[in-house]
Design an enzyme around this catalytic site. Structure first.
Site, PDB file in Angstrom:
ATOM      1  N   ARG A  13      59.837 -10.658  -7.234  1.00 47.02           N
ATOM      2  CA  ARG A  13      60.637  -9.746  -6.414  1.00 47.02           C
ATOM      3  C   ARG A  13      59.970  -8.381  -6.332  1.00 47.02           C
ATOM      4  O   ARG A  13      59.555  -7.833  -7.355  1.00 47.02           O
ATOM      5  CB  ARG A  13      62.036  -9.536  -7.019  1.00 47.02           C
ATOM      6  CG  ARG A  13      63.012 -10.685  -7.048  1.00 47.02           C
ATOM      7  CD  ARG A  13      63.504 -11.223  -5.699  1.00 47.02           C
ATOM      8  NE  ARG A  13      63.478 -10.342  -4.557  1.00 47.02           N
ATOM      9  CZ  ARG A  13      64.413  -9.448  -4.223  1.00 47.02           C
ATOM     10  NH1 ARG A  13      65.473  -9.306  -4.967  1.00 47.02           N
ATOM     11  NH2 ARG A  13      64.308  -8.714  -3.141  1.00 47.02           N
ATOM     12  N   TYR A  50      66.086  -7.339 -16.704  1.00 46.74           N
ATOM     13  CA  TYR A  50      67.483  -6.899 -16.674  1.00 46.74           C
ATOM     14  C   TYR A  50      68.073  -6.990 -18.077  1.00 46.74           C
ATOM     15  O   TYR A  50      67.793  -7.942 -18.818  1.00 46.74           O
ATOM     16  CB  TYR A  50      68.323  -7.794 -15.758  1.00 46.74           C
ATOM     17  CG  TYR A  50      68.134  -7.524 -14.280  1.00 46.74           C
ATOM     18  CD1 TYR A  50      68.805  -6.479 -13.658  1.00 46.74           C
ATOM     19  CD2 TYR A  50      67.292  -8.320 -13.516  1.00 46.74           C
ATOM     20  CE1 TYR A  50      68.642  -6.234 -12.304  1.00 46.74           C
ATOM     21  CE2 TYR A  50      67.122  -8.086 -12.160  1.00 46.74           C
ATOM     22  CZ  TYR A  50      67.798  -7.041 -11.563  1.00 46.74           C
ATOM     23  OH  TYR A  50      67.632  -6.803 -10.221  1.00 46.74           O
ATOM     24  N   HIS A 101      69.731  -2.578  -6.787  1.00 49.50           N
ATOM     25  CA  HIS A 101      70.920  -3.125  -6.128  1.00 49.50           C
ATOM     26  C   HIS A 101      71.951  -2.011  -5.964  1.00 49.50           C
ATOM     27  O   HIS A 101      72.199  -1.237  -6.900  1.00 49.50           O
ATOM     28  CB  HIS A 101      71.527  -4.250  -6.956  1.00 49.50           C
ATOM     29  CG  HIS A 101      70.625  -5.442  -7.111  1.00 49.50           C
ATOM     30  ND1 HIS A 101      70.662  -6.526  -6.262  1.00 49.50           N
ATOM     31  CD2 HIS A 101      69.650  -5.712  -8.005  1.00 49.50           C
ATOM     32  CE1 HIS A 101      69.770  -7.413  -6.641  1.00 49.50           C
ATOM     33  NE2 HIS A 101      69.135  -6.950  -7.702  1.00 49.50           N
ATOM     34  N   TYR A 117      59.709  -8.425 -10.950  1.00 52.04           N
ATOM     35  CA  TYR A 117      59.955  -9.524 -11.892  1.00 52.04           C
ATOM     36  C   TYR A 117      59.778 -10.873 -11.205  1.00 52.04           C
ATOM     37  O   TYR A 117      60.014 -11.007 -10.007  1.00 52.04           O
ATOM     38  CB  TYR A 117      61.345  -9.405 -12.530  1.00 52.04           C
ATOM     39  CG  TYR A 117      62.522  -9.398 -11.596  1.00 52.04           C
ATOM     40  CD1 TYR A 117      63.054 -10.584 -11.088  1.00 52.04           C
ATOM     41  CD2 TYR A 117      63.116  -8.195 -11.228  1.00 52.04           C
ATOM     42  CE1 TYR A 117      64.149 -10.574 -10.246  1.00 52.04           C
ATOM     43  CE2 TYR A 117      64.215  -8.170 -10.383  1.00 52.04           C
ATOM     44  CZ  TYR A 117      64.732  -9.364  -9.890  1.00 52.04           C
ATOM     45  OH  TYR A 117      65.821  -9.344  -9.059  1.00 52.04           O
ATOM     46  N   HIS A 142      63.151  -3.104  -6.753  1.00 49.90           N
ATOM     47  CA  HIS A 142      64.356  -2.816  -5.952  1.00 49.90           C
ATOM     48  C   HIS A 142      65.487  -2.364  -6.847  1.00 49.90           C
ATOM     49  O   HIS A 142      65.500  -2.630  -8.049  1.00 49.90           O
ATOM     50  CB  HIS A 142      64.788  -4.058  -5.168  1.00 49.90           C
ATOM     51  CG  HIS A 142      65.131  -5.224  -6.051  1.00 49.90           C
ATOM     52  ND1 HIS A 142      64.176  -6.067  -6.559  1.00 49.90           N
ATOM     53  CD2 HIS A 142      66.314  -5.659  -6.546  1.00 49.90           C
ATOM     54  CE1 HIS A 142      64.751  -6.975  -7.321  1.00 49.90           C
ATOM     55  NE2 HIS A 142      66.058  -6.746  -7.340  1.00 49.90           N
TER      56      HIS A 142
HETATM   57 FE   LIG Z   1      67.358  -7.840  -8.583  1.00 46.53          FE
END
Ligand SMILES: [Fe+2]
Length: 248
Positions: free
Chosen positions: A163, A114, A168, A153, A166
């Site tokens: 994870r 991110y 959000h 990640y 995906h």
């Molecule tokens: Fe996330």
């Protein structure tokens, strides 16, 4: 956890929403460790909606532009990774389109990082990818983003925790309290089996409703792969929305 019924006031009872048992994840889910820190330990308090809550946000004309829905165009060039189109419709429980919904998305880059100060995962940042976009649903309730397929990640919830890929999603209706947040996944992700966020949804069919469908017909030749994901707000085919802050 139980949500206490709204109080009756002078013969007037505030309406409550029907909840579908077994669909939404519990607020405190042992395998998702940090929920223990966030789940309410006392009964919920009903906050009355006042003028600020029911009259905003006021987006105004032209504040959301077409460029906001293209996450691949960086300031110095194009973002790295597999280009994808993510599109679908926002629908109510009867299948009617919900136009004018502000959809905001945020996601990791192709390397699973991110662009955020809280992300210390040692994967490369992409200077041309912020991972944030937004658009308004049109008269048919449709949204459309051009973005990059996010990478998986690690997140240290448990040994070797990763994870699944995906995106959000946040949906805003016509007022601040009308905000719903969820995550969209990709089919056949090998990481589903070990992900406590995905698996905290009790109903396996409800989990499937968070998975986008690959559609060759949505693919732009020599440009981007196409995925479709409809978001049903309520009812039997309703999407699962998050009830806890800080979701990863
Ligand atoms: Fe996330």
């Amino acid at each position: 956890m139980a949500i206490h019924p709204p109080p009756a006031t002078a013969g007037f009872t505030l309406p409550s929403y029907e909840r579908q048992p077994g669909v939404h994840p519990p607020l405190d889910f042992a395998d998702y460790r940090s929920t223990a820190l966030r789940a309410p330990s006392r009964p919920l308090v009903l906050l009355p909606h006042r003028l600020t809550e029911i009259t905003g946000p006021l987006l105004g004309e032209g504040r959301v532009t077409a460029a906001d829905a293209d996450l691949t165009a960086g300031s110095g060039g194009e973002a790295l990774g597999q280009r994808i189109i993510v599109t679908g419709r926002v629908l109510d429980s009867r299948g009617n389109p919900v136009p004018g919904t502000l959809i905001e998305v945020w996601q990791a880059n192709a390397a699973g990082r991110y662009a955020h100060s809280a992300d210390s995962h040692p994967a490369p940042l992409d200077p041309n990818f912020t991972g944030a976009g937004r658009c308004l649903t049109d008269s048919e309730g449709r949204y459309r983003f051009l973005t990059i397929r996010p990478g998986a990640y690690p997140w240290r919830n448990h040994p070797n925790a990763w994870r699944p890929a995906h995106i959000h999603f946040s949906l805003f209706g016509r007022a601040f309290p009308q905000r719903l947040v969820t995550q969209m996944y990709f089919a056949d992700d090998p990481l589903f089996g070990q992900d406590p966020i995905f698996n905290s949804i009790p109903d396996p069919r409800a989990r499937q409703r968070l998975i986008a469908r690959f559609d060759l017909g949505l693919t732009e030749p020599e440009r981007a792969l196409g995925y479709e994901w409809d978001i049903v707000l309520r009812g039997r085919d309703g999407c699962v929305f998050e009830q806890r802050d800080g979701q990863r």
